[in-house]
Motif scaffolding. Sequence first.
Motif, PDB file in Angstrom:
ATOM      1  N   ILE A 178      44.051  26.951  46.839  1.00 43.22           N
ATOM      2  CA  ILE A 178      43.174  28.043  47.268  1.00 43.22           C
ATOM      3  C   ILE A 178      42.355  28.454  46.051  1.00 43.22           C
ATOM      4  CG2 ILE A 178      43.088  30.427  48.140  1.00 43.22           C
ATOM      5  CD1 ILE A 178      44.298  28.716  50.296  1.00 43.22           C
ATOM      6  N   PHE A 179      41.083  28.099  46.057  1.00 43.87           N
ATOM      7  CA  PHE A 179      40.209  28.444  44.932  1.00 43.87           C
ATOM      8  C   PHE A 179      39.539  29.787  45.222  1.00 43.87           C
ATOM      9  CE2 PHE A 179      40.523  23.866  44.594  1.00 43.87           C
ATOM     10  CZ  PHE A 179      40.651  23.677  43.221  1.00 43.87           C
ATOM     11  N   THR A 180      39.677  30.720  44.259  1.00 45.08           N
ATOM     12  CA  THR A 180      39.120  32.046  44.491  1.00 45.08           C
ATOM     13  C   THR A 180      38.483  32.591  43.213  1.00 45.08           C
ATOM     14  OG1 THR A 180      39.665  34.220  45.382  1.00 45.08           O
ATOM     15  CG2 THR A 180      41.431  33.111  44.165  1.00 45.08           C
ATOM     16  N   ASP A 181      38.275  33.902  43.160  1.00 46.64           N
ATOM     17  CA  ASP A 181      37.579  34.470  42.005  1.00 46.64           C
ATOM     18  C   ASP A 181      38.524  35.082  40.981  1.00 46.64           C
ATOM     19  OD1 ASP A 181      38.361  36.632  43.475  1.00 46.64           O
ATOM     20  OD2 ASP A 181      36.364  37.474  43.766  1.00 46.64           O
ATOM     21  N   VAL A 182      39.837  34.872  41.142  1.00 46.62           N
ATOM     22  CA  VAL A 182      40.814  35.281  40.122  1.00 46.62           C
ATOM     23  C   VAL A 182      41.661  34.057  39.779  1.00 46.62           C
ATOM     24  CG1 VAL A 182      41.068  37.784  40.499  1.00 46.62           C
ATOM     25  CG2 VAL A 182      42.247  36.195  42.022  1.00 46.62           C
ATOM     26  N   ASP A 183      42.373  34.149  38.616  1.00 47.72           N
ATOM     27  CA  ASP A 183      43.115  32.982  38.120  1.00 47.72           C
ATOM     28  C   ASP A 183      44.418  32.690  38.849  1.00 47.72           C
ATOM     29  OD1 ASP A 183      41.339  32.231  36.264  1.00 47.72           O
ATOM     30  OD2 ASP A 183      42.445  32.949  34.520  1.00 47.72           O
ATOM     31  N   GLY A 184      44.830  33.574  39.756  1.00 48.85           N
ATOM     32  CA  GLY A 184      46.097  33.359  40.440  1.00 48.85           C
ATOM     33  C   GLY A 184      46.568  34.659  41.055  1.00 48.85           C
ATOM     34  N   VAL A 185      47.863  34.712  41.355  1.00 50.23           N
ATOM     35  CA  VAL A 185      48.436  35.936  41.919  1.00 50.23           C
ATOM     36  C   VAL A 185      48.970  36.772  40.760  1.00 50.23           C
ATOM     37  CG1 VAL A 185      50.192  36.889  43.456  1.00 50.23           C
ATOM     38  CG2 VAL A 185      49.068  34.710  44.036  1.00 50.23           C
ATOM     39  N   TYR A 186      48.519  37.985  40.685  1.00 52.07           N
ATOM     40  CA  TYR A 186      48.911  38.898  39.603  1.00 52.07           C
ATOM     41  C   TYR A 186      49.914  39.936  40.114  1.00 52.07           C
ATOM     42  CZ  TYR A 186      45.309  37.126  36.439  1.00 52.07           C
ATOM     43  OH  TYR A 186      44.560  36.337  35.606  1.00 52.07           O
ATOM     44  N   THR A 187      50.472  40.679  39.158  1.00 53.25           N
ATOM     45  CA  THR A 187      51.450  41.723  39.518  1.00 53.25           C
ATOM     46  C   THR A 187      50.808  42.848  40.334  1.00 53.25           C
ATOM     47  OG1 THR A 187      51.027  42.597  37.305  1.00 53.25           O
ATOM     48  CG2 THR A 187      53.060  41.306  37.614  1.00 53.25           C
ATOM     49  N   ALA A 188      49.487  42.940  40.290  1.00 51.56           N
ATOM     50  CA  ALA A 188      48.723  43.860  41.158  1.00 51.56           C
ATOM     51  C   ALA A 188      47.288  43.360  41.121  1.00 51.56           C
ATOM     52  CB  ALA A 188      48.795  45.294  40.646  1.00 51.56           C
ATOM     53  N   ASP A 189      46.442  43.929  41.946  1.00 44.16           N
ATOM     54  CA  ASP A 189      45.033  43.523  41.954  1.00 44.16           C
ATOM     55  C   ASP A 189      44.420  43.768  40.571  1.00 44.16           C
ATOM     56  OD1 ASP A 189      42.327  43.212  42.288  1.00 44.16           O
ATOM     57  OD2 ASP A 189      42.268  44.221  44.239  1.00 44.16           O
ATOM     58  N   PRO A 190      44.059  42.689  39.853  1.00 47.73           N
ATOM     59  CA  PRO A 190      43.532  42.870  38.495  1.00 47.73           C
ATOM     60  C   PRO A 190      42.210  43.636  38.466  1.00 47.73           C
ATOM     61  CG  PRO A 190      43.379  40.561  39.170  1.00 47.73           C
ATOM     62  CD  PRO A 190      44.138  41.273  40.246  1.00 47.73           C
ATOM     63  N   ASN A 191      41.570  43.748  39.611  1.00 50.40           N
ATOM     64  CA  ASN A 191      40.330  44.526  39.650  1.00 50.40           C
ATOM     65  C   ASN A 191      40.587  46.021  39.867  1.00 50.40           C
ATOM     66  OD1 ASN A 191      38.511  42.346  39.302  1.00 50.40           O
ATOM     67  ND2 ASN A 191      38.900  41.725  41.422  1.00 50.40           N
ATOM     68  N   LYS A 192      41.865  46.380  40.066  1.00 50.11           N
ATOM     69  CA  LYS A 192      42.171  47.802  40.301  1.00 50.11           C
ATOM     70  C   LYS A 192      43.167  48.380  39.310  1.00 50.11           C
ATOM     71  CE  LYS A 192      41.418  47.880  45.291  1.00 50.11           C
ATOM     72  NZ  LYS A 192      42.152  47.556  46.529  1.00 50.11           N
ATOM     73  N   VAL A 193      43.962  47.494  38.675  1.00 52.01           N
ATOM     74  CA  VAL A 193      45.049  47.979  37.819  1.00 52.01           C
ATOM     75  C   VAL A 193      44.878  47.408  36.411  1.00 52.01           C
ATOM     76  CG1 VAL A 193      47.564  47.867  37.495  1.00 52.01           C
ATOM     77  CG2 VAL A 193      46.626  48.234  39.782  1.00 52.01           C
ATOM     78  N   GLN A 194      45.177  48.243  35.415  1.00 51.62           N
ATOM     79  CA  GLN A 194      45.096  47.818  34.006  1.00 51.62           C
ATOM     80  C   GLN A 194      46.372  47.079  33.618  1.00 51.62           C
ATOM     81  OE1 GLN A 194      42.729  49.282  31.560  1.00 51.62           O
ATOM     82  NE2 GLN A 194      41.606  49.925  33.387  1.00 51.62           N
ATOM     83  N   GLY A 195      46.227  46.020  32.828  1.00 48.31           N
ATOM     84  CA  GLY A 195      47.400  45.361  32.233  1.00 48.31           C
ATOM     85  C   GLY A 195      48.209  44.508  33.185  1.00 48.31           C
ATOM     86  N   THR A 196      47.575  43.970  34.240  1.00 51.84           N
ATOM     87  CA  THR A 196      48.321  43.127  35.182  1.00 51.84           C
ATOM     88  C   THR A 196      48.665  41.777  34.544  1.00 51.84           C
ATOM     89  OG1 THR A 196      46.217  42.328  36.028  1.00 51.84           O
ATOM     90  CG2 THR A 196      47.283  44.075  37.280  1.00 51.84           C
TER      91      THR A 196
END
Length: 413
Positions: A178-196
Amino acid sequence: MSAALDRSKILVQKFGGTSVGDAERIKRVAARIKSYYENGYLLVVVVSAMGHTTDELIKLASQISDNPPKREMDMLLSTGEQVSVAMLAMALHEIGVPAVSFNAQQIKIHTDARYSNARIEKIETDRLEKELAAGRICIVAGFQGIDEHQNITTLGRGGSDTSAVALAAALHAKECEIFTDVDGVYTADPNKVQGTRKHERISYDEMLELASLGAGVLHSRSVEFAKKYGVVIHVRSSFNFNTGTLVVPEEQIMEKLLVSGVTLKSDDARVSLNDIPDRPGIAAEVFHALAAQNINVDIIVQSTGKDNKNTISFTIPHKDLKQAREILELLLKNWGTGSASFDENIAIVSAVGVGMKSHSGVAASMFKSLADAGINIEMISTSEIKISCVIAKDRGREALQIVHDVFGLTQTA
Ligand code: ADP
Ligand code: ASP
Ligand code: MG
């Protein structure tokens, strides 16, 4: 399946809306696909509509009607993906790679008849296998299917992920990228949370909870399919070549994190039925009536009855509020007692992790962190691997960061 087809070479790839947002990006995607093709992969590529096309089509429909027929809405929305498959096939031809585009009708992606939220029931693979055997890349429109009467259906927002994983399952492909606009699945949405932080691997069960609770990076039904058919999902960026996140069975995860992710869902509303009769069958009546109209109920809280009266509160998707209101008003009229109230200003913050199964105190830590910030918890729901709290919508983003911090997920630079 044709004898000549080597299944271990079949790879399904899916490119999301941002990845095919304009002609330049489509050309870049084509170049990337070409490199896989030259390495001997048999490729089935699923694409979403370009950029914000689906949102724009929804806006377009709203200029005609507040309540368009669902069939026509799906007919309209499915056009977005038809544009992008043709564009990508053309881009591949331009660089000398044989590719052929398909919509759901041509492949026969069978679904049930629930417009705007259809479920894939079966995918026919003959045509795809024939094309792959002939050395062509198959470009398939995501997000769409056909019902038993050949009506076009759509799978729900973000549904192209599900098209891709279902195709991977039907073709027995080993992996679905699944190619998308982030590098993978993060601990939270990297566009909403700091330090994911990015996960190298995550289990199907955790990913399923995260996706259902608002982590938009994967459509939740795609994870259901992957788990059921053992498809490994690789979520990765279409803008670089970094390894992303593998979604795999739990046994393949060494480190069981207490909390592996936190999510925020802001598209639900709360319904409260107050002073309704306290007798057997009332709850069944309410939820049966909602289910009959395909309204998904999430968190349910019922108070202890008093004076033969009861209160039931629950959350439903915003978009179903109008219909739910009509259903419930009818029930209240029949009972001759009680009232309904509706609150759209809620958000649901959740923590998910398989490690919770064997640890106590996780819920208490989450509740305390919210309390310390003066955030009131209005409803609570838990399962073996998740805790969800309903809070005021305007505190949602703050709560998300707080919960991410309290479970030690936040990376400091
Ligand atoms: P696509 O158009 O490629 O399907 P989406 O917008 O549907 O892309 O999904 C990618 C987005 O998911 C990211 O841009 C990110 O904001 C969001 N997202 C939400 N939760 C997460 C998470 N836990 N990890 C990574 N991305 C997330
Ligand atoms: N184009 C559809 C949407 O925007 C499906 C998808 O992108 O997965 O929801
Ligand atoms: Mg998506």
